[in-house]
Write an enzyme that holds these catalytic residues in place. Structure first.
Site: not given
Length: 671
Positions: A394, A397, A461
């Site tokens: 995950d 960023e 998401d």
């Protein structure tokens, strides 16, 4: 696979020059319309929990009209003197600004009337990019992503978290055009792809130098293949990952009991994914994980033995990791002592990032020793060595722009590179255990070059709804756009993820997402950020049977998906494809983003509108298509078709070598 290099040549004109490649104009410079502009930048960057506000107030804009051609270079100037140089070599244009301090570069590429443009990495809102501009900066995509909605406005007010149509976890400064050309900017600096001028495509780069690679092909399929070869091809997905659904549960040891209920309902289960293997943390956003990547022995006692028992039943176990460590975890102190964190600029203390009511150190991925440590200590020993067969890799960023990095690089240029380094670390761990092509990690963040390391994307998401810019439909656009720039495999959180401000899953959404997820190379569910407030696939017998049914459809297609994996290896074509990829002579298909080709032989038109029981379907080509559920032959064209719950429009080519397999879908879906 080596791409065939075609030289770019300069053609001098009466009042300017053109750059030509394969008989097509790439760039056109005229005294009254220069092909380059440059300025002095003055940026302001603010980050809050992965959401960025980036502004610029550039000064001294220069658009040099004069030029001198010398061999393979063109020098641009104005009355003040030399301004920039364009150098041509190996199907690429290198642009260098020659005036000290100038660090805003704008290059204008030629566009033909009616030319369609795609690319930009993984775009969520628009497949065709015309008439809009797209900043290239990896970030949280936002919740809502539509400034006209109440949800987006509320999220903006609570931390710049609403997002917009261009926000994406995975930007890439590469665009393709319907002249079957592609342009790739090799810089990792902040950049903008601007297609608001129908006569010119503008690429803005916050750097004094940038290289632009040019690709030319005779068809979109060949062009996509060239880009895939350039950025690196993923290993084929393993048989286990495509042979059923990956069930996402985060309920501690009780997850194994719930798994048994899915199996009893007839679910084809490929894997059990428990992202909470390292523990949980409750926050106002919802149920988060405890970011200290060691197994939580209380939440999952005897996990290695459990994993081995599952594998003996043909079910793999998957976990979760990201490149950050919580300050209240045990690994944080070890990482600090060994110099594994990005540092503050004013001290040797770790730079801490607020991830939403807990702070974390950022693993410094520019440091070789740190990459080795994370790959071995966390991903290797803690995960692969206890039997895991994959994980969600995950984030990636969140690199702030004011950190101090071990390699001395500018964080404004390292920021977009961060997901690629993160992918490299994960791939290194898998390779170190000889598990490449067997263990599968999946990422949401990316940038140019992540393709060579990441075996599987997921669309991030999405909100748990049907909204245009953040709901179920965005996962189709994500897969299609990412596939055009070399990502063969994509999938989504079946059921959606983000539930905020009373926005919760409906039974209709859950069912429609199953219908969509069954036709992706990997089908994986997620309980979402607020599992206790939302429906789950085992909340009711009806939802359980729905998930089981579509998991069997997904498993039934495994031989065809294996064929698509072979195609991806041979040609670079993605599994999920925009219609124009195989029907380039039909311009009406260029902007279609609510249906897709699954390979060349299957056409899927998911229902992505709330309450819809019918929809328009475009069947391309000149030959009829066959309805998977009724067997009816349907002529090409635009049709309004019935699409009741449980029967999304799906068609196949009757002459396909997999026609018998496709014909069997109706029986599988009935069972």
């Amino acid at each position: 696979m080596e791409r065939c290099r075609v030289e770019i040549r300069v053609a001098e004109r009466r009042d300017g020059f053109d750059l030509l490649m394969a008989g097509r104009t790439i760039l056109s410079h005229r005294a009254d319309r220069p092909a380059l502009a440059m300025a002095l930048g003055n940026a302001a960057v603010e980050m809050y929990r992965g959401n960025f506000r980036i502004e610029d107030n550039p000064a001294d804009l220069v658009t040099p009209p004069d030029f001198v051609i010398e061999g393979d270079s063109v020098t641009l100037s104005d009355a003040a003197g030399l301004a920039a140089r364009l150098t041509l070599a190996d199907a690429a244009i290198t642009v260098e600004l020659l005036r000290p301090g100038y660090d805003r570069l704008h290059l204008f590429f030629h566009a033909e009337p009616g030319e369609t443009v795609w690319g930009g990495g993984e775009q969520m809102s628009y497949l065709a990019l015309n008439d809009r501009s797209f900043p290239m900066w990896t970030s949280e995509p936002g919740v809502g992503r539509d400034k006209s909605t109440e949800l987006t406005r509320a999220m903006d007010e609570s931390g710049m978290a609403g997002g917009d149509y261009w926000n994406t976890n995975y930007p890439q400064p590469t665009f393709l055009t319907s002249r079957w050309l592609a342009v790739h900017c090799g810089s990792t600096a902040y950049s903008v792809l601007d297609f608001t001028d129908p006569a010119r495509h503008r690429v803005e780069v916050w750097a004094a130098q940038a290289q632009f690679e040019i690709f030319a092909a005779d068809s979109p399929a060949a062009l996509v293949g060239d880009l895939s070869a350039r950025f690196g091809r993923q290993p084929p997905l393993p048989d286990w990952a495509i042979g059923g659904a990956i069930l996402g549960l985060k309920d501690g040891a009780r997850s194994f009991e719930r798994l048994d209920a899915f199996l009893k309902a007839g679910t084809a289960v490929a894997g059990l994914w428990c992202e909470d293997w390292a523990g949980i943390r409750e926050t106002s956003f919802g149920r988060r994980l405890f970011w200290d990547w060691r197994r939580d022995r209380q939440r999952y006692p005897d996990l290695p033995e459990r994993i081995a028992a599952l594998q003996a039943r043909g079910i793999r176990f998957l976990g979760y990791a990201n490149p950050y460590l919580a300050v209240d975890g045990i690994l944080f102190e070890e990482a600090r002592a060994e110099g594994h964190f990005c540092l503050r600029q004013d001290s040797d203390e770790p730079y801490l990032v607020d991830f939403g009511e807990f702070d974390c150190g950022v693993i410094d991925l520019t440091r070789v020793e740190t990459r080795d440590w994370f790959a071995e200590k966390v991903l290797g020993r803690e995960m692969l060595d206890i039997g895991m067969s994959g994980w969600m890799a995950d984030f990636g960023e969140y690199l702030p722009t004011d950190v101090r990095l071990a390699d001395g690089s500018n964080p404004m240029e390292a920021h977009n590179r961060w997901p690629v380094l993160w992918g490299e670390v994960n791939a290194q761990a898998v390779e170190s255990r000889g598990r490449t092509g067997d263990a599968v990690f999946f990422m949401r963040a990316g940038f140019s070059g992540v393709q060579a390391h990441c075996p599987l994307l997921w669309a991030g998401d999405q909100s748990v709804d049907f909204t245009r810019h953040d709901g179920i439909g965005t996962v189709i656009t994500a897969a299609l756009s990412a596939g055009l720039v070399g990502n063969a495999y994509s999938h989504s959180d079946c059921g959606g993820y983000t539930s905020m401000l009373g926005n919760v899953r409906t039974e209709e959404l859950m069912i429609r997402w199953c219908e969509l997820a069954a036709f992706a190379p990997v089908m994986r569910s997620h309980e979402g950020n607020r599992p206790d407030e939302n429906l789950q696939y085992d909340s009711t017998p009806e939802l359980l049977n729905c998930f089981a049914r579509w998991s069997r459809v997904h498993a039934h297609l495994a031989p065809y998906v294996r064929h698509l994996c072979d195609e991806a290896q041979a040609s670079g074509l993605p599994a999920q494809r925009p219609l124009f990829l195989h029907y380039p002579d039909e311009p009406a298909l260029f902007a279609v983003q609510d249906q897709f080709l699954y390979g060349a032989d299957l056409l899927v038109a998911p229902v992505i509108a709330a309450g819809a029981v019918s929809r328009n379907v475009v069947l391309p080509g000149i030959a009829p298509w066959q309805d998977c559920w009724t067997g009816e032959l349907v002529p090409p064209g635009v049709h309004t078709v019935a699409a009741p719950i449980g029967r999304p429009p799906v068609y196949y080519r009757p002459d396909s070598g997999f026609a018998a397999l496709f014909a069997g879908l109706a029986e599988v879906a009935k069972a």
